[in-house]
Design a protein around this motif. Structure first.
Motif, PDB file in Angstrom:
ATOM      1  N   GLN A   1       0.838  -1.202   0.000  1.00  0.00           N
ATOM      2  CA  GLN A   1       0.000   0.000   0.000  1.00  0.00           C
ATOM      3  C   GLN A   1       0.876   1.256   0.000  1.00  0.00           C
ATOM      4  OE1 GLN A   1      -3.570  -0.118   2.605  1.00  0.00           O
ATOM      5  NE2 GLN A   1      -2.748  -2.042   3.365  1.00  0.00           N
ATOM      6  N   ASP A   2       0.342   2.323  -0.568  1.00  0.00           N
ATOM      7  CA  ASP A   2       1.114   3.557  -0.721  1.00  0.00           C
ATOM      8  C   ASP A   2       0.744   4.572   0.374  1.00  0.00           C
ATOM      9  OD1 ASP A   2       2.137   6.020  -1.514  1.00  0.00           O
ATOM     10  OD2 ASP A   2       1.849   5.676  -3.651  1.00  0.00           O
ATOM     11  N   TRP A   3      -0.332   5.332   0.180  1.00  0.00           N
ATOM     12  CA  TRP A   3      -0.872   6.336   1.112  1.00  0.00           C
ATOM     13  C   TRP A   3      -0.065   7.618   1.211  1.00  0.00           C
ATOM     14  CZ3 TRP A   3      -5.761   5.608   1.872  1.00  0.00           C
ATOM     15  CH2 TRP A   3      -6.249   4.285   1.838  1.00  0.00           C
ATOM     16  N   ALA A   4       0.957   7.812   0.367  1.00  0.00           N
ATOM     17  CA  ALA A   4       1.711   9.061   0.416  1.00  0.00           C
ATOM     18  C   ALA A   4       0.826  10.241   0.016  1.00  0.00           C
ATOM     19  CB  ALA A   4       2.930   8.976  -0.500  1.00  0.00           C
TER      20      ALA A   4
ATOM     21  N   GLU B   1       7.438  17.234   7.939  1.00  0.00           N
ATOM     22  CA  GLU B   1       8.601  16.899   8.768  1.00  0.00           C
ATOM     23  C   GLU B   1       8.211  16.826  10.245  1.00  0.00           C
ATOM     24  OE1 GLU B   1      11.987  19.435   8.159  1.00  0.00           O
ATOM     25  OE2 GLU B   1      13.324  17.896   8.988  1.00  0.00           O
ATOM     26  N   THR B   2       7.433  17.814  10.680  1.00  0.00           N
ATOM     27  CA  THR B   2       6.979  17.825  12.081  1.00  0.00           C
ATOM     28  C   THR B   2       6.231  16.539  12.415  1.00  0.00           C
ATOM     29  OG1 THR B   2       6.711  20.205  11.983  1.00  0.00           O
ATOM     30  CG2 THR B   2       5.555  19.062  13.772  1.00  0.00           C
ATOM     31  N   HIS B   3       5.413  16.073  11.454  1.00  0.00           N
ATOM     32  CA  HIS B   3       4.616  14.862  11.702  1.00  0.00           C
ATOM     33  C   HIS B   3       5.363  13.595  11.311  1.00  0.00           C
ATOM     34  CE1 HIS B   3       1.194  17.939  11.306  1.00  0.00           C
ATOM     35  NE2 HIS B   3       1.450  17.742  12.576  1.00  0.00           N
ATOM     36  N   ARG B   4       6.627  13.701  11.084  1.00  0.00           N
ATOM     37  CA  ARG B   4       7.527  12.576  10.775  1.00  0.00           C
ATOM     38  C   ARG B   4       7.120  11.833   9.501  1.00  0.00           C
ATOM     39  NH1 ARG B   4       7.365  10.209  16.684  1.00  0.00           N
ATOM     40  NH2 ARG B   4       5.428  11.381  16.537  1.00  0.00           N
ATOM     41  N   MET B   5       6.553  12.561   8.560  1.00  0.00           N
ATOM     42  CA  MET B   5       6.149  11.976   7.280  1.00  0.00           C
ATOM     43  C   MET B   5       7.319  12.108   6.302  1.00  0.00           C
ATOM     44  SD  MET B   5       3.106  10.911   7.806  1.00  0.00           S
ATOM     45  CE  MET B   5       2.027  11.034   9.240  1.00  0.00           C
ATOM     46  N   VAL B   6       8.420  11.473   6.654  1.00  0.00           N
ATOM     47  CA  VAL B   6       9.670  11.698   5.920  1.00  0.00           C
ATOM     48  C   VAL B   6      10.064  10.495   5.057  1.00  0.00           C
ATOM     49  CG1 VAL B   6      10.537  13.330   7.617  1.00  0.00           C
ATOM     50  CG2 VAL B   6      11.001  10.881   7.914  1.00  0.00           C
ATOM     51  N   ALA B   7       9.308   9.420   5.128  1.00  0.00           N
ATOM     52  CA  ALA B   7       9.641   8.220   4.337  1.00  0.00           C
ATOM     53  C   ALA B   7       8.327   7.516   4.008  1.00  0.00           C
ATOM     54  CB  ALA B   7      10.567   7.299   5.124  1.00  0.00           C
ATOM     55  N   LEU B   8       7.593   8.112   3.053  1.00  0.00           N
ATOM     56  CA  LEU B   8       6.237   7.638   2.742  1.00  0.00           C
ATOM     57  C   LEU B   8       6.255   6.650   1.584  1.00  0.00           C
ATOM     58  CD1 LEU B   8       4.455  11.132   2.901  1.00  0.00           C
ATOM     59  CD2 LEU B   8       4.503   9.378   4.704  1.00  0.00           C
ATOM     60  N   GLY B   9       5.076   6.071   1.332  1.00  0.00           N
ATOM     61  CA  GLY B   9       4.895   5.234   0.145  1.00  0.00           C
ATOM     62  C   GLY B   9       5.190   3.771   0.392  1.00  0.00           C
TER      63      GLY B   9
ATOM     64  N   LEU C   1      11.085  13.890   2.016  1.00  0.00           N
ATOM     65  CA  LEU C   1      10.558  15.266   2.000  1.00  0.00           C
ATOM     66  C   LEU C   1      10.863  15.932   0.664  1.00  0.00           C
ATOM     67  CD1 LEU C   1      11.422  16.531   5.596  1.00  0.00           C
ATOM     68  CD2 LEU C   1       9.177  15.883   4.697  1.00  0.00           C
ATOM     69  N   ASN C   2      12.018  15.599   0.094  1.00  0.00           N
ATOM     70  CA  ASN C   2      12.384  16.174  -1.189  1.00  0.00           C
ATOM     71  C   ASN C   2      11.426  15.734  -2.301  1.00  0.00           C
ATOM     72  OD1 ASN C   2      14.032  17.738  -2.910  1.00  0.00           O
ATOM     73  ND2 ASN C   2      15.046  15.857  -3.623  1.00  0.00           N
ATOM     74  N   ILE C   3      11.042  14.444  -2.269  1.00  0.00           N
ATOM     75  CA  ILE C   3      10.077  13.951  -3.266  1.00  0.00           C
ATOM     76  C   ILE C   3       8.727  14.634  -3.046  1.00  0.00           C
ATOM     77  CG2 ILE C   3       8.866  11.897  -4.135  1.00  0.00           C
ATOM     78  CD1 ILE C   3      11.658  11.408  -4.741  1.00  0.00           C
ATOM     79  N   SER C   4       8.299  14.748  -1.802  1.00  0.00           N
ATOM     80  CA  SER C   4       7.022  15.414  -1.530  1.00  0.00           C
ATOM     81  C   SER C   4       7.053  16.850  -2.059  1.00  0.00           C
ATOM     82  CB  SER C   4       6.729  15.424  -0.026  1.00  0.00           C
ATOM     83  OG  SER C   4       6.495  14.107   0.423  1.00  0.00           O
TER      84      SER C   4
END
Lengths: 386, 386
Positions: free
Chosen positions: B261-264, B360-368, B375-378
């Motif tokens: 599953q992705d969810w990014a 970044e604050t919510h630690r969403m730094v390695a999604l998918g 963060l750079n991809i986002s």
């Protein structure tokens, strides 16, 4: 779309190595009755894994549940439960063991006299059942994720179905690697059984239900693709996993939600098994193609959809497309090693009268999604299957 | 196929006139807290039908659960429960009301201090919840048949998700006729929401899971066909029924069983809602097309399958087919009235830094599905959505 209820609380644990999780899903202090059929689970390692996972729990064994489980055998298990201290049933095997366990679970707590009444009332008189789970070793019937079962009473040659919301397995463990050692005949039968389950819920008339149609078509296409591969490469994990998941999804209430259902093929098939001991899937392979041919007019719209979406038949006149789709279906059954004519099982025209008489005895006189499959139509179907 | 667990005990009651069945599925002596959002259910007759079905049961009302339900509002309902005698919750509304009710059900019995901890631990600390059911009025989020919810804490502009096996609705009633009066914007949002739910579970990489793929594709095709009809003919029963069933099936654990599953897209979308109040579905329509373009290489195999099976794109070079499939997806969102660019919502390049900072604050730094959406991809995704 028709109104519907959908409810299915069975917890599925799917994949390699999942039998060990029995330890998580059966209460720690459970007194378990372990039910199985013949000895195959002792040869393929399943029995040892189950016993290891059950750990220190009290385990009583009940063995010998036969294909087309009989009331006579199952009542022996009910006696064991009444004499011993059992509070959880664990079925290890295929659809017959799980079906039998459902009956035992309900019969053990039945307060309405002889539990045969459960079959006579098709389960509507079940008010409670012992909790049970399953370890599935044969992908076919879908019993691992539904609340229905079929039981045979040998003494009167009757094969009857029941269901009850009290009869869902608490859990079912599906480990595709445990199907590697199945005989070719059982894999063939399983794929055909699942295929016809889908057809009974799909091949009726359109009610504008694209989701249900596409789910059903997805299962049919996957069975056609994966079935032959399963025969050829018995240890291909993904193929076995896909076959197993198809069989479960084929009869868990999902694709029938909101659409008409047929089941005439099954009712005639049950009589063939009860009278002649033909495997369940074999009876379906005999009956379905003729059933579709005889009822072509009332199923025309769905037959054309089936021809196009499953067999990619878009050109030519309608009747040719329909006949080609039915022959390809029959070819698929044969390819799976399941013969499709009564004569393949040493039956002939003289056997038809008794089958029709059995249908009449069991009040199977108005079958199908429109209740228009009379005894005469059933006779035509059988004649076309000679 | 990956190993998986599937468990979903919610009882679905689907179809015209089913609200009356509340009387069967809520205990006779229940003390009900009836939760809803604004006043729409009082205008379209749903409220009256619910009250009639509840009969003589004690009913307390809690109103004002907002879109993107807030912790602040929901904690007021928890207080009502603690002060009154409530033992059953009934959510009447869309995903926000049902999500909010899940939080309330868990928070009312939470023993770990401030219930905000439920969000911080994503629900893993929930050990029990009040029983609840729902009457769904807006097909979109799938909350009616899953155990997850998203709650916003206004004071810190955080939108966070949790789930727990204790948070399945006991039942959900889905009456398509109750969606006839929904505003166009909500129907458009709902179809896009359901579509992107499917994509988050489908558009990853192949794991040889033909059943799951075909189920997902069946939902996508149905949403593309039925969505525009739902806008055009608001009182076409079958169209509304099909849309409603798609939205439920899109997020009930079925199509995610055994696949990555992705969810990014959702995680970035949540920040857009938290910071700028953009509707949830609008955020998904902004993010998904760019997400697919930026991650084209790692999703190539599934993008090609999607192009062929959903958009019938078989000819031309791979990159053209992929780009065409993504543009058609974007066109579909626009056709549903949901704009797909940040500029459509008055946002520009200067808004990107704060969104990335919030991730970044919510630690969403390695999604998918491969945890490679940094963060750079986002940031690239957001820049491409300007």
């Amino acid at each position: 779309m028709l109104n519907f209820d959908f409810y299915n609380p069975t917890h599925i644990l799917f994949g390699k190595g999942r039998i060990a999780d029995l330890n998580k899903v059966i209460p720690e202090n459970a007194k378990v009755l372990l039910l199985y059929g013949g000895g195959s689970i002792k040869q393929n390692g399943v029995f040892d894994e189950v016993i290891a996972a059950l750990g220190t729990r009290s385990v009583t064994e009940f063995t010998g549940i036969e294909p087309n489980p009989s009331y006579e055998t199952l009542m022996q298990a009910v006696e064991v439960i009444k004499n011993g201290q059992i509070d959880f049933l664990l079925a290890v095997g295929g659809g017959s063991v799980i079906d039998g366990t459902k009956f035992i679970a309900a019969a053990a707590l039945f307060e309405g006299g002889d539990p045969w009444a459960i079959l006579e009332k098709r389960g509507s008189n079940i008010t409670k059942a012992l909790p049970f789970g399953s370890v599935l070793t044969l992908p076919a019937t879908g019993s691992e994720m539904n609340a229905g079962a079929v039981v045979t009473r040998k003494s009167i040659k009757a094969k009857m179905a029941f269901s009850s919301p009290h009869c869902y397995p608490k859990f079912s463990i599906l480990d595709p690697t445990k199907t590697y050692t199945l005989p070719v005949r059982q894999i063939g039968n399983g794929a055909v059984d699942a295929f016809v389950h889908v057809m009974e819920q799909y091949m009726t008339y359109p009610v504008n239900s694209p989701v249900q149609d596409r789910f059903a078509e997805g299962l049919l296409k996957t069975l056609i693709e994966e079935g032959p591969k399963a025969l050829k490469n018995p240890e291909d994990y993904d193929v076995r996993a896909n076959l197993m998941w198809c069989a479960t999804m084929a009869l868990n209430g999902l694709i029938s939600a909101g659409v008409p259902q047929d089941w005439a093929t099954h009712m005639i098939g049950h009589e063939l098994t009860a009278l002649h001991g033909i495997d369940h899937a074999q009876t379906l392979a005999i009956v379905l193609p003729s059933m579709l041919r005889v009822r072509k007019e009332s199923k025309r719209a769905k037959l054309l959809q089936y021809a196009e979406r499953i067999w990619d038949l878009r050109d030519g006149d309608e009747d040719t497309r329909i006949e080609t789709a039915i022959s390809r279906t029959q070819d698929f059954f044969e390819q799976m090693g399941v013969k499709t004519r009564l004569s393949d099982y040493a039956l002939n025209a003289s056997n038809i009268d008794p089958i029709v008489a059995a249908l009449e005895t069991h009040r199977m006189v108005a079958l199908g999604e429109k209740r228009d499959v009379t005894l005469n139509i059933s006779r035509q179907v059988l004649e076309l299957s000679l």
